[in-house]
Motif scaffolding. Structure first.
Motif, short mmCIF file in Angstrom:
data_model
loop_
_atom_site.label_atom_id
_atom_site.label_comp_id
_atom_site.label_asym_id
_atom_site.label_seq_id
_atom_site.Cartn_x
_atom_site.Cartn_y
_atom_site.Cartn_z
N SER A 165 -8.16 7.85 -1.02
CA SER A 165 -6.76 7.26 -1.30
C SER A 165 -6.32 6.56 0.07
CB SER A 165 -5.84 8.59 -1.18
OG SER A 165 -6.05 9.49 -2.41
N THR A 166 -6.91 6.87 1.08
CA THR A 166 -6.71 6.23 2.38
C THR A 166 -7.03 4.64 2.31
OG1 THR A 166 -6.51 7.92 3.70
CG2 THR A 166 -6.87 5.87 4.83
N LEU A 167 -8.19 4.40 1.55
CA LEU A 167 -8.83 3.18 1.44
C LEU A 167 -7.85 2.28 0.48
CD1 LEU A 167 -10.91 1.17 1.74
CD2 LEU A 167 -12.23 2.10 0.01
N LEU A 168 -7.39 2.99 -0.70
CA LEU A 168 -6.61 2.23 -1.68
C LEU A 168 -5.30 1.76 -0.99
CD1 LEU A 168 -6.33 4.01 -5.18
CD2 LEU A 168 -7.54 2.15 -4.31
N LYS A 169 -4.56 2.79 -0.07
CA LYS A 169 -3.45 2.33 0.60
C LYS A 169 -3.71 1.25 1.78
CE LYS A 169 -1.45 6.95 0.01
NZ LYS A 169 -1.29 8.14 0.65
N ALA A 170 -4.96 1.20 2.45
CA ALA A 170 -5.03 0.16 3.23
C ALA A 170 -5.38 -1.25 2.45
CB ALA A 170 -6.54 0.42 4.02
N ILE A 171 -5.83 -1.03 1.17
CA ILE A 171 -6.15 -2.45 0.51
C ILE A 171 -4.91 -3.09 0.34
CG2 ILE A 171 -6.91 -3.30 -1.75
CD1 ILE A 171 -9.25 -1.26 -1.60
N MET A 172 -3.85 -2.25 -0.30
CA MET A 172 -2.57 -2.89 -0.51
C MET A 172 -1.61 -3.10 0.62
SD MET A 172 -0.70 -0.23 -2.85
CE MET A 172 -0.41 1.51 -2.24
N GLY A 173 -1.92 -2.67 1.85
CA GLY A 173 -1.32 -3.03 3.00
C GLY A 173 -0.35 -1.88 3.49
N GLU A 174 -0.51 -0.89 2.85
CA GLU A 174 0.49 0.33 2.84
C GLU A 174 0.13 0.93 4.28
OE1 GLU A 174 1.84 2.64 -0.63
OE2 GLU A 174 1.81 4.29 0.84
N LEU A 175 -1.30 1.05 4.54
CA LEU A 175 -1.53 1.44 5.76
C LEU A 175 -2.22 0.31 6.58
CD1 LEU A 175 -3.15 4.91 4.81
CD2 LEU A 175 -1.13 4.54 6.19
N ARG A 176 -2.08 0.25 7.92
CA ARG A 176 -2.93 -0.75 8.80
C ARG A 176 -3.98 -0.29 9.21
NH1 ARG A 176 0.44 -4.72 10.42
NH2 ARG A 176 -0.91 -5.09 12.43
N PRO A 177 -5.18 -1.14 9.39
CA PRO A 177 -6.15 -0.92 9.91
C PRO A 177 -6.30 -0.43 11.47
CG PRO A 177 -6.51 -3.01 8.69
CD PRO A 177 -5.09 -2.53 8.76
N ALA A 178 -7.05 0.41 11.70
CA ALA A 178 -7.09 0.69 13.33
C ALA A 178 -7.95 -0.20 13.81
CB ALA A 178 -7.53 2.29 13.40
N GLU A 179 -8.98 -0.50 13.03
CA GLU A 179 -9.87 -1.62 13.39
C GLU A 179 -10.43 -2.27 12.19
OE1 GLU A 179 -13.72 -0.73 15.89
OE2 GLU A 179 -12.84 1.42 15.94
N GLY A 180 -11.12 -3.72 12.64
CA GLY A 180 -11.50 -4.39 11.22
C GLY A 180 -10.21 -4.95 10.43
N ARG A 181 -10.43 -5.28 9.34
CA ARG A 181 -9.45 -6.26 8.60
C ARG A 181 -9.68 -6.13 6.95
NH1 ARG A 181 -9.60 -12.18 10.25
NH2 ARG A 181 -11.92 -11.52 10.10
N VAL A 182 -8.49 -5.97 6.22
CA VAL A 182 -8.61 -6.29 4.75
C VAL A 182 -8.20 -7.81 4.72
CG1 VAL A 182 -7.51 -5.41 2.58
CG2 VAL A 182 -8.03 -4.00 4.58
N GLU A 183 -9.09 -8.76 3.93
CA GLU A 183 -8.66 -9.79 3.93
C GLU A 183 -8.49 -10.37 2.38
OE1 GLU A 183 -11.99 -12.16 5.45
OE2 GLU A 183 -11.70 -11.25 7.45
N HIS A 184 -7.17 -10.84 2.04
CA HIS A 184 -6.87 -11.44 0.80
C HIS A 184 -5.60 -12.16 0.91
CE1 HIS A 184 -3.62 -8.59 0.52
NE2 HIS A 184 -4.38 -7.59 0.74
N ARG A 185 -5.34 -13.12 -0.14
CA ARG A 185 -4.17 -13.74 0.06
C ARG A 185 -2.98 -13.32 -1.10
NH1 ARG A 185 -6.62 -19.94 0.38
NH2 ARG A 185 -7.65 -19.51 2.36
N LEU A 186 -3.10 -12.27 -1.39
CA LEU A 186 -2.38 -11.23 -2.57
C LEU A 186 -0.91 -10.87 -1.78
CD1 LEU A 186 -5.09 -9.43 -3.97
CD2 LEU A 186 -4.04 -11.46 -4.88
N GLY A 187 0.22 -11.24 -2.26
CA GLY A 187 1.42 -10.65 -1.96
C GLY A 187 1.34 -9.04 -2.19
N ARG A 188 2.60 -8.37 -1.91
CA ARG A 188 2.57 -6.70 -2.31
C ARG A 188 2.83 -6.75 -3.76
NH1 ARG A 188 2.35 -2.63 -3.99
NH2 ARG A 188 3.19 -0.65 -3.23
#
Ligand code: ADP
Ligand code: MG
Length: 249
Positions: A44-67
């Motif tokens: 569940s944490t991963l899904l939330k990080a993918i859509m930007g609801e949770l911010r990474p502590a390290e590293g990045r989620v890269e995409h050009r999609l709006g919420r």
């Protein structure tokens, strides 16, 4: 092919405790991926990080999609159904969310909401209170909302848990249709039979990545055993950290 969403050494933490640890890989546009793993694996944490609801502590989620380009179905436990709202209003929330609070909802959208309800087998349910529905019927309402929202990327958190077999079949068909339409679908699933039958790609998570790729390769018994062993290890670590006894006041 250029990935749609790339995870680059992604770590997501709660109070400095990593729930997702150093995950790297990519989702191709139009891919259909199951996320599997033990309880507490960080799915569940991963899904939330993918859509930007949770911010990474390290590293990045890269995409050009709006919420608004993400359609999201939360895990059932996170949804409060006691809220006094009708089926049709619940479906229409998909539009309000995408538009922002000040968008107008017109007659065309009310009609589309009705069509979405019909598409999930809930003709005639528009004015029912959501609190009066069965778990399966309520999940159909949430799928109608996703249909209306019409997002390019759809994230589903355990969409078929505690749902009857008939509803599961109908909703799996909708997921397959989304895939056929070229949408990118990522779904957290418990049922490995469903994963093997309907999801070409799998991401097996146990806080760290166990495997990510074609389901036939990732969902091997060796990988599933490895994921379970990793989960047992973190359960033991947690047990070792429990305080012996609460101090008396
Ligand atoms: P899964 O969906 O795979 O069961 P989660 O992503 O929900 O796992 O949780 C991963 C870990 O993070 C678990 O140990 C869980 O207790 C913890 N966790 C989840 N949400 C929170 C939160 N809001 N605050 C603190 N810890 C959390
Ligand atoms: Mg979860």
């Amino acid at each position: 092919m250029m990935p749609l969403i790339r995870l680059d050494d992604l770590t997501v933490a709660y109070n400095r405790h990593p729930a997702v640890h150093h995950v790297s890989g990519a989702f191709a546009p139009g891919s259909l991926t199951a996320i599997a793993g033990p309880n507490g694996a960080g799915k569940s944490t991963l899904l939330k990080a993918i859509m930007g609801e949770l911010r990474p502590a390290e590293g990045r989620v890269e995409h050009r999609l709006g919420r608004a380009e993400f359609g999201y179905l939360p895990q059932a436990a996170e949804i409060d159904r006691r809220f006094p709202i009708s089926v049709i209003d619940t479906v229409m929330l998909g539009v309000w969310k995408a538009r922002g609070a000040f968008g107008r909802v017109g007659a065309a959208e009310v009609r589309r909401a009705g069509e979405a309800l019909a598409a999930v087998g809930l003709d005639g349910f528009a004015s029912r209170h959501v609190g009066s529905l069965s778990a399966g019927q309520f999940q159909r309402v949430l799928f109608a909302r996703l249909l209306l929202q019409d997002a390019g990327v759809i994230l589903l958190d355990e969409p078929f848990t505690a749902i009857d077999a008939r509803t599961t079949r109908d909703l799996v068909d909708i997921v397959a249709r989304w895939h056929g339409e070229g949408r990118t679908v990522i779904a957290v699933l418990h049922d490995f039979e469903l994963v093997r039958a309907h999801f070409p790609q799998s991401l097996l998570l146990a806080r760290e990545l166990v495997g990510w790729g074609p389901t036939v390769d990732v969902m091997s018994s060796a990988n599933l055993m490895k994921a379970r062993a990793m989960a047992e290890r973190w359960d033991e670590d947690a047990a070792a950290c429990e305080p012996q006894e609460a101090p008396s006041a």
